[in-house]
Scaffold this motif. Structure first.
Motif, short mmCIF file in Angstrom:
data_model
loop_
_atom_site.label_atom_id
_atom_site.label_comp_id
_atom_site.label_asym_id
_atom_site.label_seq_id
_atom_site.Cartn_x
_atom_site.Cartn_y
_atom_site.Cartn_z
N TRP A 1 0.84 -1.22 0.00
CA TRP A 1 0.00 0.00 0.00
C TRP A 1 0.86 1.25 0.00
O TRP A 1 0.47 2.27 -0.57
CB TRP A 1 -1.02 -0.01 1.14
N ASP B 1 -10.17 -7.90 -2.77
CA ASP B 1 -9.72 -7.20 -1.56
C ASP B 1 -10.12 -5.73 -1.79
O ASP B 1 -9.93 -5.21 -2.89
CB ASP B 1 -8.18 -7.37 -1.52
N GLY C 1 -8.82 -3.01 -0.69
CA GLY C 1 -7.62 -2.22 -0.98
C GLY C 1 -7.24 -2.32 -2.45
O GLY C 1 -6.98 -1.32 -3.12
N TRP D 1 -7.14 0.63 -5.34
CA TRP D 1 -5.95 0.75 -6.20
C TRP D 1 -6.35 0.65 -7.67
O TRP D 1 -5.95 1.47 -8.50
CB TRP D 1 -4.96 -0.34 -5.81
#
Lengths: 253, 253, 253, 253
Positions: free
Chosen positions: C155, D130, D132, D136
């Protein structure tokens, strides 16, 4: 010819998408339309005043004759007509461009996906094996995102991809340009208003004041000269009055 | 030197694309041309008035001497000449830019693909193993789509890729700019026409009216003064007429 | 503080790139500089007139305190200074922007590649395992090409990537804007020249003609009135001449 | 309805992100809000003056009724209100657009990632597994970088992706436009100042000089005529003076 292009597009879509066992009918229709295009091209070329000039101005037409799949793109001209038709205010211009661009991009994606799906199907390494994937790929290409989850592997498919990419760059350009035009119009109108007002104020302050001053000076000079004349006439009048008075004084004697 | 660059490009293309068993001839030609470039560079540097200034202004020339493959890009200057030649109306300017951009992009794609194909061929991990793939990759890179189905793996190939990407960003910029210029010219001409007309109307309404009023007042004041003079002269005339009449009345007595 | 940022960047580069066995020295230098930054931030905050306002205007400073790796980006302010320094003609403005953009993009690529290389090295799934690859990835990202041959997987790396992408979009915007500005300046100067000339011609044709006509009428009216006065004076003169002649004729009798 | 959209977004986020064992509550809330939306839509449609016109102007509302996930995007209207509220100077306009764009892009990324994460979770070929990764992916898509490390595989996910890509193209357009507007305002203000000054100078040099010359000629002609009158009056005066002198000479005799 536009109607023929529509029929061609429908027949081609049916043949590519349905993949029917017998393609005799659609193949026949498409061949007939293709012959129509060739005849149209040749006749137009022969009838044109300046054949060489016409040939270079209509290279895209030649391409549609050689690669009949491109023909439906000529439908875009219909939008062009709309655009040329009436050109009045700025807002309306941007509105017409927006409609044209949306139409052109939708058509490019459809025709591009169809053609790529068609030409890629015989390649053993093909990644695009489904019309839905082809539309997705065309969309990803036109927006210049280019994930790379699907990519054409045949040179014909890549030619179509190149056209879509150029269309995508133009799309970005048009969107940028339209936003820029909108922002700058608002900013600029304010600026120009300011400049115009400054210019008006300047003209009033300088030119008007200067001319008024000159007019005033002329008027004063005029008045002064007139006053001088008046004084002389008054003097003359007094002289004559004296003469008259003298004569009157004589008379009784 | 432009001719030498063309010959160099042809020899280089032949050597890269044909991959002939014996590359002695093309290698020889290219070495001769390379020596020519070096001599040209050194002589120009020595003859320049201000060597330091010249050195910094011609860094790209130094790069073409060190990396002879870049030399053909100097051909782009030919287009530049075209552009500088005649600069008249806005429409024509955009037309010339369009021609230049199309030529520059085509050349960049060709030279980029050629160079990448050349420098990648000795890498064991190479993905680009075919000139067609190299052209396809160059096109995908210039349009900033970047599928990633092919990518250079050597640092030389990546340098070329970087140049292509910068070219692509410039391409997007130029396309945006040209569309924006076109839209805004149409919108703006309308706006400016409006402002000009407003300004004209304002000048007529204010300045002209003001000056006319002043002229009018001056003329009236003039006329009034002239009328006064006339009255005095009339009075004088009457006086003299009286004098004459009196004398004529006396004469017989 | 700019010098401290440079030292920090060098120490950080050394530690990331050389990956020396003992990082005690560079770690120490960086900790010292980090403490310096924190002190600078806290002191500035305390000394500011309006702490709340200062806090919101300096959120980026807070970010550089929390994430010391961002600190070198503050060097970009140096270019900003250059830009603000002298703002004269349009050409010069574009030149300064170009220099600033080139510097900013180069710095972003270097710092971005360095940071990603640093944060990705501990991830087992890492794709970027080489500083050269990191620079290549940063370049591919900034130009929005995005091959996808390398992509950050942590991340932190993705945060850096997001910053690079935003930088890339801004880069495209600035390039577009600079080309657009250049094209439109040329086109517009012509348009404005035309409008100015039209306005001048209009003012001359209408306002000047109108005022000239009025002036002319006034002058004629003036001349007519003066001629009338002259005639009256001539008549008066004739009357007096007659009077004189009569008296002279009497005298001898 | 905006509040309902916020509640809906929170409930939807909770259900998608937390994936709780029992989704009865959130499902219930969302159903209630969905019914609210349907009622709102139907009532608005019935109450509208011109139903057909209303229907076409509110196609997006219909979409939010059919695909409740899109509803939160209506929150963007809040920003729109801000934008329309006060439109004064150019700088302020760009500032407001910047705030609106940042807000809109952040919301698009969040809602886009949420929706894609939701619709992709049941696909066996899913790449985005996911939240995240979904964020992204959304960021990579909006910036048109498109690495391709993650891509949606379901048609619903691809629809969301298409919306994000269009948003990304608009983002590039807005950024380009804002930079272009800023650069051109600075360059143009200079150009317009120059043109205004040229125009002022021209008006002063030509119009003022021409009118001054005419005024001067009129004044001279006036003065000449007045001098003539004066001469005649002087002559008359001399005549009368002679007459008076003669009579005075007679008197004694």
């Amino acid at each position: 010819m536009t109607g023929a292009a529509v029929v061609f597009l429908i027949a081609y879509s049916y043949q590519v998408l349905a993949r029917p066992a017998s393609t005799l009918l659609t193949e026949g229709i498409m061949n007939v339309i293709w012959v129509l295009f060739v005849v149209d091209y040749v006749v137009s070329l022969i009838l044109s005043d300046n054949r060489q000039f016409w040939f270079f101005r209509h290279l895209f037409d030649l391409a549609t004759v050689v690669l009949p799949m491109l023909r439906p793109l000529r439908l875009l001209r219909l939008f062009m007509v709309l655009k040329v038709l009436n050109r009045t205010s700025g807002m309306a211009l941007r509105g017409r461009i927006a409609i044209y661009v949306v139409g052109a991009v939708a058509m490019m994606i459809y025709v591009g996906a169809l053609t790529v799906y068609d030409v890629e199907q015989y390649s053993p390494d093909r990644q695009i094996d489904d019309f839905g994937d082809a539309v997705w790929w065309a969309f990803v290409t036109v927006t210049t995102v280019g994930y790379g989850d699907y990519a054409p592997v045949t040179w014909q498919g890549r030619l179509v991809a190149a056209a879509l990419m150029l269309g995508g760059i133009t799309l970005i350009g048009v969107v940028s340009a339209m936003v820029a035009s909108w922002i700058m119009e608002r900013v600029q109108v304010g600026n120009q208003k300011m400049f115009t007002q400054n210019l008006e104020a300047h003209i009033e302050a300088n030119l008007e004041a200067q001319l008024s001053r000159e007019l005033n000076e002329d008027a004063k000079a005029d008045a002064a000269r007139d006053a001088q004349l008046e004084a002389k006439i008054d003097a003359l009048s007094a002289q004559i009055a004296l003469l008259t008075a003298e004569r009157n004084a004589h008379k009784p004697s």
